[in-house]
Every structure is written in C-alpha cells, then in structure tokens.
Scaffold this active site. Sequence first.
Site, PDB file in Angstrom:
ATOM      1  N   ARG A  46     -31.728   3.455 -45.480  1.00  0.00           N
ATOM      2  CA  ARG A  46     -30.693   3.572 -45.841  1.00  0.00           C
ATOM      3  C   ARG A  46     -30.922   2.517 -46.394  1.00  0.00           C
ATOM      4  NH1 ARG A  46     -31.074  -1.686 -43.947  1.00  0.00           N
ATOM      5  NH2 ARG A  46     -32.090  -1.927 -41.941  1.00  0.00           N
ATOM      6  N   TYR A  98      -3.295   6.007 -46.400  1.00  0.00           N
ATOM      7  CA  TYR A  98      -3.546   6.620 -45.561  1.00  0.00           C
ATOM      8  C   TYR A  98      -3.973   6.275 -44.462  1.00  0.00           C
ATOM      9  CZ  TYR A  98      -7.699   8.885 -43.378  1.00  0.00           C
ATOM     10  OH  TYR A  98      -8.919   9.980 -42.355  1.00  0.00           O
ATOM     11  N   ASP A 170      -7.879   3.873 -53.797  1.00  0.00           N
ATOM     12  CA  ASP A 170      -8.763   4.986 -53.029  1.00  0.00           C
ATOM     13  C   ASP A 170      -8.234   5.756 -53.987  1.00  0.00           C
ATOM     14  OD1 ASP A 170      -8.774   6.917 -51.945  1.00  0.00           O
ATOM     15  OD2 ASP A 170      -8.338   5.338 -49.881  1.00  0.00           O
ATOM     16  N   LYS A 195     -13.299  14.889 -49.042  1.00  0.00           N
ATOM     17  CA  LYS A 195     -12.076  16.275 -49.788  1.00  0.00           C
ATOM     18  C   LYS A 195     -12.437  16.975 -51.116  1.00  0.00           C
ATOM     19  CE  LYS A 195     -10.492  13.884 -46.216  1.00  0.00           C
ATOM     20  NZ  LYS A 195      -9.273  12.114 -46.633  1.00  0.00           N
TER      21      LYS A 195
HETATM   22  C1  LIG Z   1      -9.540  11.086 -45.666  1.00  0.00           C
HETATM   23  C2  LIG Z   1      -9.902   9.595 -45.973  1.00  0.00           C
HETATM   24  C3  LIG Z   1      -9.802   7.928 -46.073  1.00  0.00           C
HETATM   25  C4  LIG Z   1     -11.086   8.340 -44.999  1.00  0.00           C
HETATM   26  O1  LIG Z   1     -12.039   9.423 -45.239  1.00  0.00           O
HETATM   27  P1  LIG Z   1     -13.236  10.050 -43.802  1.00  0.00           P
HETATM   28  O2  LIG Z   1     -14.040  10.680 -44.828  1.00  0.00           O
HETATM   29  O3  LIG Z   1     -11.934  10.496 -43.132  1.00  0.00           O
HETATM   30  O4  LIG Z   1     -13.616   8.408 -43.199  1.00  0.00           O
HETATM   31  C5  LIG Z   1      -9.382   7.370 -47.252  1.00  0.00           C
HETATM   32  N1  LIG Z   1      -8.494   7.592 -47.419  1.00  0.00           N
HETATM   33  C6  LIG Z   1      -8.061   8.440 -47.559  1.00  0.00           C
HETATM   34  C7  LIG Z   1      -7.179   8.541 -49.046  1.00  0.00           C
HETATM   35  C8  LIG Z   1      -8.037  10.196 -47.116  1.00  0.00           C
HETATM   36  O5  LIG Z   1      -7.938  10.949 -47.550  1.00  0.00           O
END
Ligand SMILES: *Cc1c(COP(=O)(O)O)cnc(C)c1O
Length: 378
Positions: A46, A98, A170, A195
């Site tokens: 962890r 998001y 982000d 992603k």
């Molecule tokens: C998918 C996404 C998230 C969340 O990520 P997860 O891996 O699904 O928890 C946060 N911000 C953006 C812009 C995203 O596309």
Amino acid sequence: MRRETAAVHVGVAKDTAYNSVITPIYPSSTFCFDRVGENKGYDYTRSGNPTRTALEENLAALEGAGFARCTCTGMAAIVAVLFLLRQGDHVVAGHDIYGGTYRLFETLFPRFGVSFSFVDMCDESAVRSALRPETRMLWIETPSNPLLNIVDIAAMVAIAREHDVLTVADNTFLSPYFQRPLDLGVDVVLHSTTKYLNGHSDVVGGVVMATRADLVDRLGFIVNAMGLANSPFDAWLVLRGVKTLGPRMEAHQRGALALAAFLDGHPRVRRVYYPGLPHHPGHELAQRQQSGFGGMLSFDLDIEALDPDTFFGRLRYFSLAESLGGVESLIEQPWTMSHAGMGEEARRAAGISPGTMRVSVGIEHPDDLVEDMEQALR
Ligand SMILES: *Cc1c(COP(=O)(O)O)cnc(C)c1O
C-alpha cells in the site's frame, strides 16, 4: 529526453537480478527487512511497490513533475487531491467538468463542509466573482467535457496566485503528450490513467502529480493513509500501455481532425466541437497552450431528422460506450450516459442537449472512420 523516449525508457529497469527488459510485476504485499530499520526500500505494497514506482517515475517524467503517486482509479486521484482541503474550504470548478467529478463535488464533499461553485471557466470575470475569502482551490479541466471548451491555464494560475489559491488540473483529455499544465504554473496535475495513458481499455487507474515539496509530502501521505494506491498488476498494465503514448496520440489526432472536418457542415450535424477546427472559440488558445488538439470531439446531431438509436445501430467502428482514450473508437450520448448524474438544469447550462454526441476517436484508419460515420448519417 523527449516525450516519446521518456515514455519507453523512464523507470522501467527494476530487475537487478536478471536484467529483464520490461519491468517485472512484484505482487508481494510485504517485503522482508534485512535487519531492524533496514530494508531494500519497500516494506508494504500500500505504501510502495517497485512495479508501481516504475510507473510513477515514468509518468512524472512525461508530465514534468517532481513526484507522482498512482491510484486505483482516476476518482481516487481526485479524492486524494480533495483531501488537501479542510472543513469550511471552498472550491471553484468549471461547470462542464467530468460527470463523476461533478457528482463527487455535489454530493459527498459538501457533507464534510467543503463547498463548490461551478462557473464557465472560459470567462475570467465569472471565475473572479466566484472567489470567496474561503476559496482554497481552482479546479481546471481543459479541454472541458464534453464540449471541448479551452480554459486559459496561465490566466487561471494568475488569478489563483493573486488570491493564494491552489490550482489543480485534470489533464486526462490530452495526456502529457499534448499538454503540460505544470509548465504553465499549475500546482497539482491528475489523470485518469484509464484513458490515454494506458490507452487500451483494459484497466482503471489514476495518478496525482506535483512538484512543490509541501504538496508532494501531503499527497504522498494522503494516498498511503487513505489506501488509494493502485495494484502492482494494474500499474504494470499502464506501464505497458504508456510506452506507445506518442504514436497513439498522433493517430488519435489524425482521426479526430479528419472526422471533425467531415462532420463540420454535414446537413444532419448542427455543430461540431473540436479545438482543431479554426472556428472553434478556443482554437487559438489551444494552439498556444497545447502541443496538439487531441482525439476527443463532440457534435450536435439533428435528432429530429435522425433518431440516436438508429444512428448508433448503424455505426460499425464506433461502439456505444462511455470512457475514452482507448485504441478503439467510442461514441456516447452525454445526456443519458456520462453526464446523466448532473441534473437537467446543470446539463443545459453547460450546453449539453440530448443531441450532443461525444466521440473518442480511436487509432483506426481515418478514412474508415469517416466512411462509417458517413453511411450512418445518410
Ligand atoms: C474518466 C475520467 C475521470 C475518472 O477516472 P476513473 O478512472 O474512471 O475513476 C476523471 N476525469 C476525467 C476527465 C475522466 O475522463
């Protein structure tokens, strides 16, 4: 080292026993001490794991960060960042962020006394007037989701610095290959590695990154204390995926440019949202602050002329699915899918309608993608 080279080489050489070319998976939950107070740098997974470290070093190099901690999902990275706050603090965020982030801001964190204002971040005066004495964080997502609005990162940083407010970006939609917010003065960058960074739709994960020493210490503490770190297996998959980030991003962008040009002006398409189109309101800003336009685009389908389900059913290469950033093309309807959690009024305010379609352009041949879209719209 350039981005493509860093993606392949940084962090991966962890096997001193056999010199394997790729990083081994170390699934061990715990690590032996040589004697009291002395080990080989790891004690418990962890808190730290060699496979995860390999990925963290790689992603930090790509983003130009001093430090990265990989988390089990993108949302876990977001939670880690929010735990920099305390009761009474206020956050200003974009109104078209998001959907999952919006839901977290709307529902869970207000219970702990953290409040949020959602504004159009393309409007600097709206951001300024949303600031309160207790504002501690500016939450930036650019390009925004799903309409690909471009937020001026340097302008947001300038406003935040005037008011001693932390900036968070982000950077999921472009990846560090096309945008590096830390270079523009942002304090904390996060990604859903689910992603583009992984890119193969086969794992969920996240990462949080910073360079300022106090933030590095606090974020590292939070990820460990809250148990947000990702598994060695998952870290290994992302490390495998990230090596081809450069070629993939170039291919995503090639397809997105071709598709945007085709959709723009099509009689069944009311509007196309892609920063690479010269008429996009953020086109010049995107050229300035990004090194590419990315692989995401949205468009408003004329749903009076063409029923969305009929349209989706005809598409061969675009699967109807949420998520983005994988090698395969996906299409979705934010109104009922990714942004359904937002409430109708908030969706309308952000410019989302039932006809809005969001496309994650894969790395297929652009001609195939255009031909497929052409026959489905016909
Ligand atoms: C998918 C996404 C998230 C969340 O990520 P997860 O891996 O699904 O928890 C946060 N911000 C953006 C812009 C995203 O596309």
